[in-house]
Design an enzyme around this catalytic site. Structure first.
Site, PDB file in Angstrom:
ATOM      1  N   TYR A  43       0.820  -1.211   0.000  1.00  0.00           N
ATOM      2  CA  TYR A  43       0.000   0.000   0.000  1.00  0.00           C
ATOM      3  C   TYR A  43       0.858   1.268   0.000  1.00  0.00           C
ATOM      4  CZ  TYR A  43      -4.551  -2.201   0.338  1.00  0.00           C
ATOM      5  OH  TYR A  43      -5.689  -2.912   0.050  1.00  0.00           O
TER       6      TYR A  43
ATOM      7  N   TYR B 190     -14.366  -3.605   3.221  1.00  0.00           N
ATOM      8  CA  TYR B 190     -13.001  -4.101   3.017  1.00  0.00           C
ATOM      9  C   TYR B 190     -12.827  -5.310   3.929  1.00  0.00           C
ATOM     10  CZ  TYR B 190      -7.959  -4.584   2.960  1.00  0.00           C
ATOM     11  OH  TYR B 190      -6.683  -5.100   2.834  1.00  0.00           O
TER      12      TYR B 190
ATOM     13  N   ASP C 164     -16.897  -9.662  10.573  1.00  0.00           N
ATOM     14  CA  ASP C 164     -15.452  -9.477  10.422  1.00  0.00           C
ATOM     15  C   ASP C 164     -14.970  -8.473  11.473  1.00  0.00           C
ATOM     16  OD1 ASP C 164     -12.911  -8.737   9.756  1.00  0.00           O
ATOM     17  OD2 ASP C 164     -13.291  -8.425   7.627  1.00  0.00           O
TER      18      ASP C 164
ATOM     19  N   LYS D  54      -5.399  -9.344  13.461  1.00  0.00           N
ATOM     20  CA  LYS D  54      -4.688  -8.163  13.971  1.00  0.00           C
ATOM     21  C   LYS D  54      -4.284  -8.287  15.445  1.00  0.00           C
ATOM     22  CE  LYS D  54      -6.503  -4.894  10.564  1.00  0.00           C
ATOM     23  NZ  LYS D  54      -5.334  -4.494   9.799  1.00  0.00           N
TER      24      LYS D  54
HETATM   25  N1  PMP Z   1     -10.869  -7.406   7.504  1.00  0.00           N
HETATM   26  C1  PMP Z   1     -10.815  -6.144   7.951  1.00  0.00           C
HETATM   27  C2  PMP Z   1     -12.061  -5.499   8.487  1.00  0.00           C
HETATM   28  C3  PMP Z   1      -9.620  -5.427   7.925  1.00  0.00           C
HETATM   29  O1  PMP Z   1      -9.585  -4.154   8.348  1.00  0.00           O
HETATM   30  C4  PMP Z   1      -8.457  -6.081   7.441  1.00  0.00           C
HETATM   31  C5  PMP Z   1      -7.099  -5.388   7.398  1.00  0.00           C
HETATM   32  N2  PMP Z   1      -7.080  -4.034   7.485  1.00  0.00           N
HETATM   33  C6  PMP Z   1      -8.560  -7.398   6.988  1.00  0.00           C
HETATM   34  C7  PMP Z   1      -9.784  -8.035   7.043  1.00  0.00           C
HETATM   35  C8  PMP Z   1      -7.368  -8.126   6.429  1.00  0.00           C
HETATM   36  O2  PMP Z   1      -6.430  -8.441   7.386  1.00  0.00           O
HETATM   37  P1  PMP Z   1      -4.913  -8.747   6.977  1.00  0.00           P
HETATM   38  O3  PMP Z   1      -4.339  -7.447   6.486  1.00  0.00           O
HETATM   39  O4  PMP Z   1      -4.282  -9.216   8.234  1.00  0.00           O
HETATM   40  O5  PMP Z   1      -4.937  -9.791   5.914  1.00  0.00           O
END
Ligand code: PMP
Length: 441
Positions: A18, A148, A254, A283
């Protein structure tokens, strides 16, 4: 190696996620060598407040002595062993602890690596669940606009953001894309207390007409993060869950970004009184120390994956699923959450953060000051009311010089500091952001 030598080698060999080429070529980016508490330190000893918790993962800050200890205790014992037909104490204890965090504890934990891989697993579990039940036609997903869910292809299909994902459109499976709630800036010009969640009518319509083809609805709870911290009311999530129940469709929640206390509850779905069918965690799961994620699934779903009389085994898995080092840190993370009452603190300190950001409403070119727990965001607009991305970049560069690390999402500037940030530091941070906005017009 000195800073210039590091940067020269970096510019020659590294591909940054990114990150625009020009940003890496032109900017004097810091070389981070150390972390302690809410701060990162570069190789020249400069200190930066990590106001984005290192991509929203380091909820307990950096260099937490108990997490370091958990890792160093585990490392000589067992660094890796697979979960395929084997097990180890860390994965077992962690799975049990995680299930106990939900109202209905009869759940199963499927460990993955990054957040995206937990989302992929969740999507496949939902599809195979219906297949197991003899309804293979239920393989489609309902997802929100501006969602996302990660950058692997299945996650991109459900979380498509054109500015990131346009080149891959031809590879993505079709989803039912419906209008997302965004209460601070309601597209319908309605007020959250009287709107009756009118923005969910398109979702209700899709579920009414197509439930027989739909495996699941997937959502980011209470805030669509990567699209620009689009916060919505818990009532919307309550209604989404009710719609899923009414139409017999699974709900995938999520919580990768909003889970683990960010919103002032352990999981954002708690604000809405919702206990989803599948929850994705990532995370902060391993305290931001190691990549670890999970899809946590209601037992009724898991039970359909039996291999007798017919084989419904879930043939899906990642090499490092449930890695013992990550599991040890994750267990210690949960222990610290309980002992130090991290979520309770985040709720209280989050109120301070919101109060300290409120005066940003009076700054020129600032719209939609909003927040949720330990998250605060504003939109920047130019004199024509258009998103002011250039100003957001100037603000980030100015703050970096002041020792504060942020990463705007387009024209959205936000703070997501570690949950352990002292209240005085939060108030100071909000003040610095307001000053940065005022000085960079
Ligand atoms: N789902 C959400 C809501 C996220 O914010 C993110 C990452 N920002 C992800 C999935 C993907 O996680 P990763 O970058 O660890 O693959």
């Amino acid at each position: 190696m000195n800073t210039n030598q590091y940067r020269a080698l970096d510019r020659q060999y590294l591909w940054h996620p990114y990150s625009r080429h020009s940003a890496i070529q032109e900017n004097e980016f810091p070389i981070i060598v150390r972390g302690k508490g809410i701060y990162l330190f570069d190789n020249e000893g400069r200190r930066y407040l990590d106001a984005i918790s290192s991509w929203w993962a380091c909820n307990l800050g950096h260099g937490h002595p108990h997490l370091v200890q958990a890792l160093t205790d585990q490392a000589p014992r067992l660094q890796h062993s697979i979960l395929g037909n084997l097990s180890h104490p860390g994965a077992i204890e962690l799975a049990e602890r995680l299930c106990r965090l939900f109202p209905d504890k009869r759940r199963r934990v499927f460990f993955c690596g990054d957040g995206s891989s937990a989302v992929e697993a969740a999507l496949k579990i939902a599809v195979q669940y219906w297949h197991n039940l003899g309804q293979p036609q239920r393989h489609r997903f309902v997802a929100f606009s501006n969602a996302y869910h990660g950058d692997t292809l299945g996650a991109v299909a459900v979380g498509y953001l054109p500015e990131f994902h346009a080149p891959f459109q031809s590879l993505l499976f079709p989803v039912f894309r419906v209008e997302a709630p965004f209460c601070g800036l309601c597209a319908r010009g309605l007020q959250p207390d009287s709107c009756g969640q009118a923005c969910l009518a398109p979702m209700a319509a899709v579920l009414s007409s197509h439930a027989a083809e739909i495996a699941a609805v997937i959502i980011e709870p209470l805030c669509q993060g990567a699209a620009g911290m689009r916060v919505y009311m818990p009532e919307c999530l309550t209604k989404i869950a009710a719609l899923c129940r009414e139409h017999g469709v699974l709900l995938i929640d999520d919580e990768i970004a909003m889970g683990f206390g960010r919103t002032g509850a352990m999981f954002a779905c708690e604000h809405a009184g919702v206990d989803p069918d599948i929850v994705c965690l990532g995370k902060g799961l391993a305290g931001g120390y190691l990549p670890m994620s999970a899809a946590i699934v209601r037992a009724e779903l898991y039970e359909t994956f039996a291999d007798k009389p017919a084989d419904h085994t879930f043939y899906h898995g990642h090499t490092f699923a449930g890695n013992p080092l990550a599991a040890a840190v994750a267990l210690e993370t949960l222990r610290i959450y309980a002992e130090d009452r991290i979520v309770q603190y985040a709720r209280k300190a989050g109120e301070q953060l919101q109060a300290a950001m409120a005066p940003a409403r009076d700054l020129s070119g600032v719209h939609n000051v909003r927040g949720l727990g330990m998250l605060a965001a504003v939109d920047l607009v130019d004199c024509n009311g258009q998103p002011d991305i250039a100003r957001a970049r100037r603000i980030a560069a100015w703050l970096l010089k002041q020792g504060v690390l942020i990463r705007p999402l387009g024209s959205v500037v936000y703070l997501m500091p570690p949950l352990i940030t002292p209240e005085a530091a939060l108030v100071q941070l909000a003040g610095q952001l307001r000053q940065a906005i005022a000085e960079n017009v």
